[in-house]
Design a protein around this motif. Structure first.
Motif, PDB file in Angstrom:
ATOM      1  N   SER A 138      68.528  38.288  22.040  1.00  0.00           N
ATOM      2  CA  SER A 138      67.800  37.153  22.595  1.00  0.00           C
ATOM      3  C   SER A 138      68.601  36.383  23.638  1.00  0.00           C
ATOM      4  CB  SER A 138      67.363  36.210  21.476  1.00  0.00           C
ATOM      5  OG  SER A 138      68.491  35.623  20.871  1.00  0.00           O
ATOM      6  N   ILE A 139      69.920  36.402  23.547  1.00  0.00           N
ATOM      7  CA  ILE A 139      70.712  35.653  24.525  1.00  0.00           C
ATOM      8  C   ILE A 139      70.761  36.343  25.875  1.00  0.00           C
ATOM      9  CG2 ILE A 139      72.131  34.578  22.751  1.00  0.00           C
ATOM     10  CD1 ILE A 139      74.325  36.583  23.454  1.00  0.00           C
ATOM     11  N   PHE A 140      70.313  37.595  25.945  1.00  0.00           N
ATOM     12  CA  PHE A 140      70.345  38.335  27.206  1.00  0.00           C
ATOM     13  C   PHE A 140      68.978  38.427  27.881  1.00  0.00           C
ATOM     14  CE2 PHE A 140      73.661  40.325  24.499  1.00  0.00           C
ATOM     15  CZ  PHE A 140      74.753  39.833  25.194  1.00  0.00           C
ATOM     16  N   ARG A 141      67.982  37.718  27.384  1.00  0.00           N
ATOM     17  CA  ARG A 141      66.620  37.857  27.921  1.00  0.00           C
ATOM     18  C   ARG A 141      66.527  37.462  29.388  1.00  0.00           C
ATOM     19  NH1 ARG A 141      63.760  35.630  22.764  1.00  0.00           N
ATOM     20  NH2 ARG A 141      63.553  37.583  21.648  1.00  0.00           N
ATOM     21  N   ASN A 142      67.184  36.405  29.783  1.00  0.00           N
ATOM     22  CA  ASN A 142      67.111  35.930  31.172  1.00  0.00           C
ATOM     23  C   ASN A 142      68.448  36.132  31.879  1.00  0.00           C
ATOM     24  OD1 ASN A 142      64.441  34.965  30.876  1.00  0.00           O
ATOM     25  ND2 ASN A 142      65.242  33.232  29.726  1.00  0.00           N
ATOM     26  N   GLU A 143      69.065  37.275  31.640  1.00  0.00           N
ATOM     27  CA  GLU A 143      70.398  37.518  32.177  1.00  0.00           C
ATOM     28  C   GLU A 143      70.389  37.706  33.692  1.00  0.00           C
ATOM     29  OE1 GLU A 143      72.488  41.226  31.221  1.00  0.00           O
ATOM     30  OE2 GLU A 143      74.006  39.899  30.377  1.00  0.00           O
ATOM     31  N   THR A 144      69.422  38.439  34.258  1.00  0.00           N
ATOM     32  CA  THR A 144      69.432  38.715  35.690  1.00  0.00           C
ATOM     33  C   THR A 144      68.911  37.535  36.490  1.00  0.00           C
ATOM     34  OG1 THR A 144      67.282  39.794  35.481  1.00  0.00           O
ATOM     35  CG2 THR A 144      69.218  41.188  35.379  1.00  0.00           C
ATOM     36  N   THR A 145      67.854  36.907  36.040  1.00  0.00           N
ATOM     37  CA  THR A 145      67.329  35.735  36.733  1.00  0.00           C
ATOM     38  C   THR A 145      67.069  34.642  35.702  1.00  0.00           C
ATOM     39  OG1 THR A 145      65.059  36.518  36.506  1.00  0.00           O
ATOM     40  CG2 THR A 145      66.198  37.091  38.531  1.00  0.00           C
TER      41      THR A 145
END
Length: 62
Positions: A45-52
Motif C-alpha cells: 500500500s505504501i507504493f501505490r502512488n510511487e511514480t506520481t
C-alpha cells in the motif's frame, strides 16, 4: 491459602494455558487460507502512488 499463592498458582496453570492458546490462535489467524491477498495489499500500500503523487482530493485506489 493466601492471595499470593492463589494468584501464582493461577498464573502458572490457567493463565499460561490461556496465553498459549491466544498465541496459537493469532498465528492461525495470520496464516489462514485466503489471507495472502490481504497481507500483500497491506505490504504494497505504501507504493501505490510511487511514480506520481495523488492529486489533491483524489481517493486512493483500493
Amino acid at each position: 491459602m493466601d492471595r499470593y499463592s492463589f494468584l501464582r498458582e493461577l498464573a502458572d496453570s490457567w493463565v499460561l494455558l490461556l496465553l498459549v492458546l491466544f498465541f496459537l490462535g493469532t498465528i492461525v489467524f495470520a496464516l489462514r487460507p485466503g489471507s495472502r491477498p490481504l497481507h500483500r495489499d497491506a505490504a504494497e500500500s505504501i507504493f501505490r502512488n510511487e511514480t506520481t503523487p495523488a492529486a489533491a482530493g483524489e481517493k486512493e485506489v483500493e
